[in-house]
Design a protein around this motif. Structure first.
Motif, short mmCIF file in Angstrom:
data_model
loop_
_atom_site.label_atom_id
_atom_site.label_comp_id
_atom_site.label_asym_id
_atom_site.label_seq_id
_atom_site.Cartn_x
_atom_site.Cartn_y
_atom_site.Cartn_z
N ASP A 62 -3.84 -1.12 22.22
CA ASP A 62 -4.95 -1.07 23.15
C ASP A 62 -4.50 -1.17 24.60
OD1 ASP A 62 -4.16 -3.69 22.51
OD2 ASP A 62 -6.03 -4.52 23.31
N ARG A 63 -3.26 -1.62 24.82
CA ARG A 63 -2.79 -1.77 26.20
C ARG A 63 -1.44 -1.11 26.44
NH1 ARG A 63 0.83 -6.01 27.04
NH2 ARG A 63 1.34 -7.23 25.19
N ARG A 64 -0.75 -0.74 25.39
CA ARG A 64 0.56 -0.07 25.54
C ARG A 64 0.45 1.31 24.90
NH1 ARG A 64 5.20 -3.98 23.45
NH2 ARG A 64 6.44 -2.41 24.55
N GLY A 65 0.41 2.32 25.74
CA GLY A 65 0.23 3.67 25.19
C GLY A 65 -1.23 3.87 24.85
N GLY A 66 -1.54 4.00 23.58
CA GLY A 66 -2.92 4.17 23.16
C GLY A 66 -3.01 4.79 21.79
N ILE A 67 -4.19 4.68 21.16
CA ILE A 67 -4.40 5.27 19.85
C ILE A 67 -5.66 6.11 19.90
CG2 ILE A 67 -5.74 3.28 18.96
CD1 ILE A 67 -4.21 3.82 16.25
N ARG A 68 -5.60 7.28 19.25
CA ARG A 68 -6.74 8.18 19.16
C ARG A 68 -7.06 8.43 17.70
NH1 ARG A 68 -7.72 11.79 23.40
NH2 ARG A 68 -9.37 12.57 22.02
N LEU A 69 -8.34 8.44 17.38
CA LEU A 69 -8.80 8.78 16.03
C LEU A 69 -9.38 10.18 16.08
CD1 LEU A 69 -10.53 5.37 15.18
CD2 LEU A 69 -8.23 6.12 14.55
N LEU A 70 -8.75 11.10 15.37
CA LEU A 70 -9.13 12.52 15.43
C LEU A 70 -9.73 12.94 14.10
CD1 LEU A 70 -5.90 13.89 17.16
CD2 LEU A 70 -8.04 13.19 18.26
N GLN A 71 -10.87 13.62 14.15
CA GLN A 71 -11.56 14.07 12.95
C GLN A 71 -11.73 15.59 12.98
OE1 GLN A 71 -14.75 10.92 13.68
NE2 GLN A 71 -14.71 11.01 11.46
N PRO A 72 -11.93 16.20 11.81
CA PRO A 72 -12.11 17.66 11.77
C PRO A 72 -13.32 18.09 12.60
CG PRO A 72 -11.81 16.76 9.56
CD PRO A 72 -12.01 15.60 10.47
N TYR A 73 -13.20 19.25 13.20
CA TYR A 73 -14.31 19.81 13.95
C TYR A 73 -14.18 21.32 13.96
CZ TYR A 73 -10.92 20.43 17.73
OH TYR A 73 -9.82 20.81 18.46
#
Length: 432
Positions: free
Chosen positions: A85-96
């Protein structure tokens, strides 16, 4: 690890494939994606891959979800347990609906292809592609260093398995330099026992070019193993990085059960208490309590458990209650389940919030007849009880049985469920 190696990891984007339905896990993955299935009491499967990234100083991570993503989305959140949450980051990707003509992933390569715009927009030199449903501890910095030293276009994480199990995986043949000279996806007669771990390191532009080319091939399976690797073998430098630690693909009921049991070996096949910490989202609960009637041997007990009975060679998630006189052997019992007084649970997997009434016997007898609905999945003697099922007092359930989620006491039209049978919600004991 030298500072220079950690700096290199800032040039790496990790993509975790976490959309698998996990049909071979039967009802355990009926309402959750496979990487979200609880493991080792307090963890989820995906915690191991996420923790490997965090410990390897990879802080730019995207998780590609698909099937029943809610539990994974809720578990990961903004990535705080893994310091994402503070180093780099995370993304949650879903189909679209975007690239291609379908919003449902056709294969592992297509999953990344559908999110290719995200990859193209990121300023990274290397892309590390990982599975979210494997149990292992691995320092990806060593893998990245190997990839760069070999000047590879693609590096595949590889490990040895017993030859009899190799047919379940992509089998790799290498030369003396570690270059891959042959790859066979799930061959009937494997040439060797070196298999792909489903870990891939790509040079970023090479990955983009491969995925675009693969998407245009209407005959492709759009899968990294079956399509991308075999395509690259003929024209690019593909290497295998040999990993010698513990690694398990827990894609079947038997392998899932066995991987949990491996933690109970002496010494354990995979240590949970060493410096390579496995992080997870964890709620505050009271310490586990063992009464004066409790008898515990060779087991993992999570916080919030109350044990008044006997526990042997088993794994308990947080909040499990075991009544006096109850016996649990060789079993996995998940979050907030209750085992009634005098009941026996033998070689079973109970999902979360299951209630077993008093004087029941789950996993009864020596009849190992396969389950009539899922003979290829439930055939090793393990019986499953689905999420929030309620077992009426005095019920006996045999081997390779399946009690569906949400089943209540009224769904049992008999107190004896023979081996290989199933009980469904609203339909009574189904004696197929």
């Amino acid at each position: 690890m030298p500072v220079e190696a950690n700096k290199r990891m800032k040039r790496v984007l990790a993509l975790i494939l976490a959309g698998g339905r996990g049909e071979r896990l039967s009802i355990l993955s009926q309402e959750r994606a496979k990487p979200a299935v609880p493991f080792a009491g307090k963890y989820r499967m995906i915690d191991f891959t996420l923790s490997n990234c965090a410990n390897s100083e990879i802080h730019n991570v995207a998780v590609l979800t698909q099937y029943c993503p809610h539990s994974i989305n809720d578990h990961i959140g903004i990535g705080r347990p893994w310091d994402l949450d503070r180093r780099g980051g995370i993304r949650l990707l879903q189909p679209y609906l975007g690239r291609g003509d379908s919003d449902w992933y056709k294969g592992t390569a297509d999953a990344v292809y559908q999110n290719l715009r995200y990859v193209e927009e990121q300023d990274f030199e290397l892309v590390l592609i990982l599975g979210g449903d494997h149990i292992y501890k691995m320092d990806y910095r060593n893998l990245i260093t190997f990839h760069e030293q070999k000047e590879a276009d693609l590096t595949i994480g590889a490990t040895e398995v017993p030859l009899r199990e190799a047919r379940r995986f992509g089998v790799i043949t290498t030369d003396s330099r570690g270059m891959v000279i042959d790859f066979a996806e799930k061959p009937k007669k494997p040439k060797g026992s070196l298999i792909s771990m489903g870990i891939y390191v790509f040079n970023r532009q090479k990955l983009i070019d491969c995925l675009i080319e693969d998407a245009e091939d209407k005959t492709s399976a759009h899968d990294f193993g079956r399509s991308i690797v075999t395509r690259l073998l003929t024209q690019d430098k593909v290497f295998a990085y040999s990993f010698h630690g513990y690694w398990r693909d827990v894609g079947t009921v038997q392998s899932y059960w066995q991987a949990n049991m491996d933690l109970l070996a002496s010494p354990p096949a995979l240590a949970l208490e060493d410096d390579w910490v496995i992080y997870t989202k964890s709620e505050e609960r009271t310490p586990a309590f063992l009464s004066d009637t409790a008898r515990v041997t060779n087991s993992l007990i999570s916080h919030g458990c109350i044990i008044e009975g006997s526990l042997n060679h088993s794994v308990l998630s947080p909040g499990v209650k075991v009544g006096s006189g109850a016996v649990i052997n060789d079993s996995i019992v998940m979050l907030d389940s209750v085992i009634g007084r005098g009941s026996v649970v033998d070689r079973c997997i109970l999902d979360k919030e299951v209630v077993v009434g008093e004087d029941c016997y789950l996993g009864f007898g020596d009849d190992f007849s396969p389950n009539k609905e899922e003979s290829s999945i439930l055939n090793t003697g393990i019986s499953l009880v689905g999420k929030r099922a309620r077992i009426p007092p005095g019920t006996k359930i045999g081997r390779n049985c399946k009690v569906y989620p949400q089943v209540t006491e009224s769904d049992f039209v008999t107190n004896w469920i023979p081996s290989g049978e199933s009980v469904k919600e609203g339909k009574g004991a189904k004696l197929a």
